[in-house]
Design a protein around this motif. Sequence first.
Motif, PDB file in Angstrom:
ATOM      1  N   GLU A 110       0.827  -1.214   0.000  1.00  0.00           N
ATOM      2  CA  GLU A 110       0.000   0.000   0.000  1.00  0.00           C
ATOM      3  C   GLU A 110       0.860   1.262   0.000  1.00  0.00           C
ATOM      4  O   GLU A 110       0.368   2.338  -0.347  1.00  0.00           O
ATOM      5  CB  GLU A 110      -0.930   0.008   1.221  1.00  0.00           C
ATOM      6  N   ALA A 111       2.134   1.147   0.388  1.00  0.00           N
ATOM      7  CA  ALA A 111       3.005   2.311   0.484  1.00  0.00           C
ATOM      8  C   ALA A 111       3.843   2.532  -0.772  1.00  0.00           C
ATOM      9  O   ALA A 111       4.662   3.443  -0.810  1.00  0.00           O
ATOM     10  CB  ALA A 111       3.930   2.157   1.699  1.00  0.00           C
ATOM     11  N   GLU A 114       2.916   5.941  -6.537  1.00  0.00           N
ATOM     12  CA  GLU A 114       2.226   5.799  -7.821  1.00  0.00           C
ATOM     13  C   GLU A 114       3.189   5.771  -9.008  1.00  0.00           C
ATOM     14  O   GLU A 114       2.903   5.169 -10.025  1.00  0.00           O
ATOM     15  CB  GLU A 114       1.214   6.928  -8.010  1.00  0.00           C
ATOM     16  N   ASP A 115       4.336   6.459  -8.891  1.00  0.00           N
ATOM     17  CA  ASP A 115       5.271   6.522 -10.016  1.00  0.00           C
ATOM     18  C   ASP A 115       6.094   5.244 -10.182  1.00  0.00           C
ATOM     19  O   ASP A 115       6.808   5.089 -11.158  1.00  0.00           O
ATOM     20  CB  ASP A 115       6.204   7.731  -9.882  1.00  0.00           C
ATOM     21  N   ARG A 116       5.981   4.315  -9.252  1.00  0.00           N
ATOM     22  CA  ARG A 116       6.688   3.037  -9.351  1.00  0.00           C
ATOM     23  C   ARG A 116       5.790   2.056 -10.082  1.00  0.00           C
ATOM     24  O   ARG A 116       4.813   1.565  -9.547  1.00  0.00           O
ATOM     25  CB  ARG A 116       7.031   2.499  -7.950  1.00  0.00           C
ATOM     26  N   VAL A 136       0.137 -10.209  -4.935  1.00  0.00           N
ATOM     27  CA  VAL A 136       1.388  -9.927  -4.232  1.00  0.00           C
ATOM     28  C   VAL A 136       1.078  -9.875  -2.743  1.00  0.00           C
ATOM     29  O   VAL A 136       0.215  -9.112  -2.304  1.00  0.00           O
ATOM     30  CB  VAL A 136       2.013  -8.597  -4.692  1.00  0.00           C
ATOM     31  N   THR A 137       1.780 -10.706  -1.984  1.00  0.00           N
ATOM     32  CA  THR A 137       1.644 -10.726  -0.534  1.00  0.00           C
ATOM     33  C   THR A 137       2.997 -10.371   0.058  1.00  0.00           C
ATOM     34  O   THR A 137       3.989 -11.060  -0.217  1.00  0.00           O
ATOM     35  CB  THR A 137       1.217 -12.128  -0.042  1.00  0.00           C
ATOM     36  N   SER A 138       3.041  -9.310   0.835  1.00  0.00           N
ATOM     37  CA  SER A 138       4.304  -8.886   1.421  1.00  0.00           C
ATOM     38  C   SER A 138       4.038  -8.042   2.656  1.00  0.00           C
ATOM     39  O   SER A 138       2.974  -7.433   2.783  1.00  0.00           O
ATOM     40  CB  SER A 138       5.118  -8.064   0.407  1.00  0.00           C
ATOM     41  N   ALA A 139       5.004  -8.030   3.536  1.00  0.00           N
ATOM     42  CA  ALA A 139       4.970  -7.172   4.716  1.00  0.00           C
ATOM     43  C   ALA A 139       6.417  -6.926   5.122  1.00  0.00           C
ATOM     44  O   ALA A 139       7.268  -7.807   4.940  1.00  0.00           O
ATOM     45  CB  ALA A 139       4.201  -7.830   5.856  1.00  0.00           C
ATOM     46  N   PRO A 140       6.704  -5.753   5.656  1.00  0.00           N
ATOM     47  CA  PRO A 140       8.076  -5.475   6.085  1.00  0.00           C
ATOM     48  C   PRO A 140       8.596  -6.561   7.034  1.00  0.00           C
ATOM     49  O   PRO A 140       7.911  -6.965   7.971  1.00  0.00           O
ATOM     50  CB  PRO A 140       7.956  -4.126   6.790  1.00  0.00           C
TER      51      PRO A 140
END
Length: 165
Positions: A110-111, A114-116, A136-140
Amino acid sequence: QLARMQERELRSWLFEGRDPNQPDENMTFASGIRQIQQDVESRYGVPVEAVMVGDCELDDSLNALVAAAREATVNAAKWSGASVISLFAEVEPGEVSIVVRDRGQGFDPEAVPEDRKGLAESVHGRMTRRGGTATVTSAPGEGTKVSLKMPRSATQPRSSAASRS
């Protein structure tokens, strides 16, 4: 890295009966996955453990699937900090799926600014334009898992045996 490359070359000679240094005009799904493995390992120095179940001919949709998997694998090699990347690919009668997994630093989807456009266009966009899905599943601190699924035509898999590279 050199040993892994030499092992792949030997397997290509022994099991596929072809020179691994010559382009494969009849590229299949499994050979596309092996190409991702070889390219990422040689360019980024991160081992890619690939497991493939089955094989089939490539069409435009499956080429898009392989290209999305390449992008996900390159992203993991460049940004995750993981010491190894896992790639699992399976050909089934109704669909072909690929899971790219790293146990690196992860991120908050979510972070992402937009330009990426890496995930948005090179993975999600490529898959949805051909009727597939990308999750895509991810977390810090937890690593990242990219699951790709593409419906396939009625052609049967070339082989149902599992192979490991």
